[in-house]
Motif scaffolding. Structure first.
Motif, short mmCIF file in Angstrom:
data_model
loop_
_atom_site.label_atom_id
_atom_site.label_comp_id
_atom_site.label_asym_id
_atom_site.label_seq_id
_atom_site.Cartn_x
_atom_site.Cartn_y
_atom_site.Cartn_z
N PHE A 45 0.83 -1.21 0.00
CA PHE A 45 0.00 0.00 0.00
C PHE A 45 0.85 1.25 0.00
CE2 PHE A 45 -1.91 3.40 2.52
CZ PHE A 45 -3.07 3.64 1.81
N LEU A 46 1.80 1.33 0.93
CA LEU A 46 2.60 2.54 1.05
C LEU A 46 3.49 2.76 -0.17
CD1 LEU A 46 3.67 2.45 4.82
CD2 LEU A 46 1.96 3.91 3.75
N ARG A 47 4.04 1.69 -0.70
CA ARG A 47 4.93 1.84 -1.86
C ARG A 47 4.14 2.27 -3.09
NH1 ARG A 47 9.01 -2.83 -4.27
NH2 ARG A 47 10.05 -1.49 -5.82
N ILE A 48 2.94 1.73 -3.28
CA ILE A 48 2.11 2.13 -4.42
C ILE A 48 1.74 3.60 -4.29
CG2 ILE A 48 -0.13 1.79 -5.54
CD1 ILE A 48 0.05 -1.14 -4.79
N PHE A 49 1.39 4.00 -3.09
CA PHE A 49 1.01 5.41 -2.90
C PHE A 49 2.22 6.33 -3.07
CE2 PHE A 49 1.09 8.83 0.31
CZ PHE A 49 0.13 9.66 -0.24
N TRP A 50 3.33 6.01 -2.46
CA TRP A 50 4.47 6.93 -2.40
C TRP A 50 5.28 6.94 -3.69
CZ3 TRP A 50 5.20 10.55 1.13
CH2 TRP A 50 6.43 11.21 1.16
N ARG A 51 5.40 5.81 -4.36
CA ARG A 51 6.27 5.72 -5.54
C ARG A 51 5.53 5.88 -6.86
NH1 ARG A 51 11.12 3.14 -4.48
NH2 ARG A 51 11.60 3.75 -6.63
N ILE A 52 4.22 5.65 -6.87
CA ILE A 52 3.49 5.67 -8.14
C ILE A 52 2.47 6.80 -8.20
CG2 ILE A 52 1.94 4.34 -9.65
CD1 ILE A 52 3.29 1.82 -8.63
N TYR A 53 1.53 6.80 -7.27
CA TYR A 53 0.41 7.74 -7.38
C TYR A 53 0.77 9.15 -6.92
CZ TYR A 53 -2.99 4.23 -8.74
OH TYR A 53 -3.68 3.28 -9.44
N LEU A 54 1.53 9.26 -5.84
CA LEU A 54 1.85 10.61 -5.36
C LEU A 54 2.69 11.41 -6.36
CD1 LEU A 54 1.45 12.52 -2.99
CD2 LEU A 54 3.57 11.63 -1.99
N PRO A 55 3.71 10.84 -7.04
CA PRO A 55 4.43 11.63 -8.05
C PRO A 55 3.54 12.09 -9.20
CG PRO A 55 5.74 9.73 -7.41
CD PRO A 55 4.40 9.54 -6.80
N LEU A 56 2.47 11.36 -9.51
CA LEU A 56 1.56 11.79 -10.57
C LEU A 56 0.66 12.93 -10.14
CD1 LEU A 56 0.47 8.28 -11.95
CD2 LEU A 56 2.13 9.86 -12.92
N ALA A 57 0.58 13.18 -8.85
CA ALA A 57 -0.32 14.21 -8.33
C ALA A 57 0.43 15.49 -7.97
CB ALA A 57 -1.07 13.68 -7.10
N LYS A 58 1.46 15.82 -8.72
CA LYS A 58 2.23 17.04 -8.42
C LYS A 58 1.38 18.31 -8.44
CE LYS A 58 6.73 15.32 -9.95
NZ LYS A 58 7.85 15.48 -10.92
N PRO A 59 0.45 18.48 -9.39
CA PRO A 59 -0.37 19.70 -9.35
C PRO A 59 -1.19 19.82 -8.07
CG PRO A 59 -0.52 18.68 -11.50
CD PRO A 59 0.20 17.71 -10.62
N VAL A 60 -1.76 18.71 -7.60
CA VAL A 60 -2.56 18.76 -6.38
C VAL A 60 -1.66 18.96 -5.16
CG1 VAL A 60 -4.40 17.62 -5.08
CG2 VAL A 60 -4.16 17.23 -7.52
N VAL A 61 -0.47 18.37 -5.19
CA VAL A 61 0.49 18.59 -4.10
C VAL A 61 0.84 20.08 -4.00
CG1 VAL A 61 2.83 18.11 -3.30
CG2 VAL A 61 1.41 16.26 -4.18
N ALA A 62 1.10 20.71 -5.14
CA ALA A 62 1.39 22.15 -5.13
C ALA A 62 0.20 22.95 -4.61
CB ALA A 62 1.76 22.61 -6.53
N THR A 63 -1.01 22.55 -4.98
CA THR A 63 -2.21 23.22 -4.48
C THR A 63 -2.33 23.07 -2.96
OG1 THR A 63 -3.31 22.79 -6.58
CG2 THR A 63 -4.70 23.41 -4.72
N ALA A 64 -2.09 21.86 -2.47
CA ALA A 64 -2.17 21.63 -1.02
C ALA A 64 -1.10 22.42 -0.28
CB ALA A 64 -2.03 20.14 -0.72
#
Length: 296
Positions: A200-219
């Motif tokens: 779970f953590l590896r999928i979230f941290w290594r795959i999905y979170l890098p794809l969400a850079k625009p939302v990370v910047a918004t947050a």
């Protein structure tokens, strides 16, 4: 007798509009839009311009009119605000609280949005409804529980207590933005990662979170604005610790019972507003992409 082939008249030829007319219409439309938007923009940014101009005026000039240009530029207001009013130390306190609260809250909010957007579980709609209802909860109602929690954790009288208080909360907007963005990503990415043995953590941290850079910047922008401008929580948590004040509470100290240093307050407010403007200018593209992508 040789007859010349005549061109048939029944064919309809498309009429081409001259380029000059198109350019003229485009220029006229842009001119009309600019004529409407420029005055609106000037009215919109006038309070900010007036605050900046007030930071280089005297108190008498501030109440002398609404003009933007002072007779004498007084840069000593910034010196007085930075040194005499201890805005420098308050600025460093605010930087520490803001940066650490971003490092704590953004990964937690992203993970909550990831679970809401990618997984199905009982009570998911109830959780989303509670988060949406938390938007309407006034911040003043949560002051006493937050203050009691910080005291029980023995973090009162420290910047870590203020940081934890700022990093807490529902963060509903950022959570829903992450949930909406993650729900649109293809499921095949998650299935391929699970076949490779990722958890779970590896999928979230290594795959999905890098794809969400625009939302990370918004947050990051939302949390930065919340922590940098928050007044009530730092005021309550630093009543007995003036050296731990943040910028918003430090600016309030310019107002006393008998006198208010308006020019110094304007200078301190200008200092406090500049980091937000700089951060937004650097991340505005990601901010727009994050909001548009989550809504889409």
């Amino acid at each position: 007798m040789v007859t010349l082939a005549t061109r048939p008249r029944n064919r309809t030829e498309p009429t081409r509009r001259p380029r000059r007319s198109r350019r003229g219409r485009t220029w006229l439309r842009l001119t009309l839009i600019s004529a409407v938007l420029v005055p609106v923009c000037l009215v919109w940014i006038y309070p900010f311009l007036w605050m900046v101009s007030s930071s280089i005026k005297s108190n008498a000039e501030i109440f002398g009119g609404l003009g933007l240009f002072p007779s004498v530029i007084r840069l000593d207001n910034y010196v007085r605000a930075w040194q005499d009013a201890h805005i420098g130390s308050y600025f460093l306190n605010t930087v520490f609280v803001t940066v650490m609260s971003i490092l704590i809250s953004v990964p937690a909010v992203a993970m909550m949005g990831y679970v809401l957007g990618r997984y199905r579980f009982p009570g998911k709609r109830v959780v989303a409804g509670v988060l949406a209802a938390a938007i309407f909860l006034p911040e003043g109602y949560t002051i006493i529980p937050v203050f009691d929690l910080i005291n029980k954790l023995h973090l009162q009288g420290s910047l870590w207590g203020i940081t934890l208080a700022e990093a807490g909360g529902a963060h509903v907007v950022a959570t829903l933005l992450f949930a909406g963005y993650f729900s649109q990503l293809p499921k095949e990415l998650e299935e391929a990662a699970m076949l490779d043995g990722a958890g779970f953590l590896r999928i979230f941290w290594r795959i999905y979170l890098p794809l969400a850079k625009p939302v990370v910047a918004t947050a990051i922008i939302l949390q930065f604005m919340h922590s940098w401008n928050d007044f009530l929580l730092p005021l309550v948590l630093t009543l007995n610790q003036p050296d731990l004040r943040t910028l918003s509470v430090g600016i309030y100290s310019f107002q006393s019972q008998y006198f208010t240093d308006w020019s110094g307050m304007a200078a301190a407010a200008t200092i406090g507003l500049l980091p937000i403007i700089v951060l937004f200018l650097f991340l505005q593209r990601y901010f727009v992409e994050g909001v548009a992508g989550a809504v889409k």
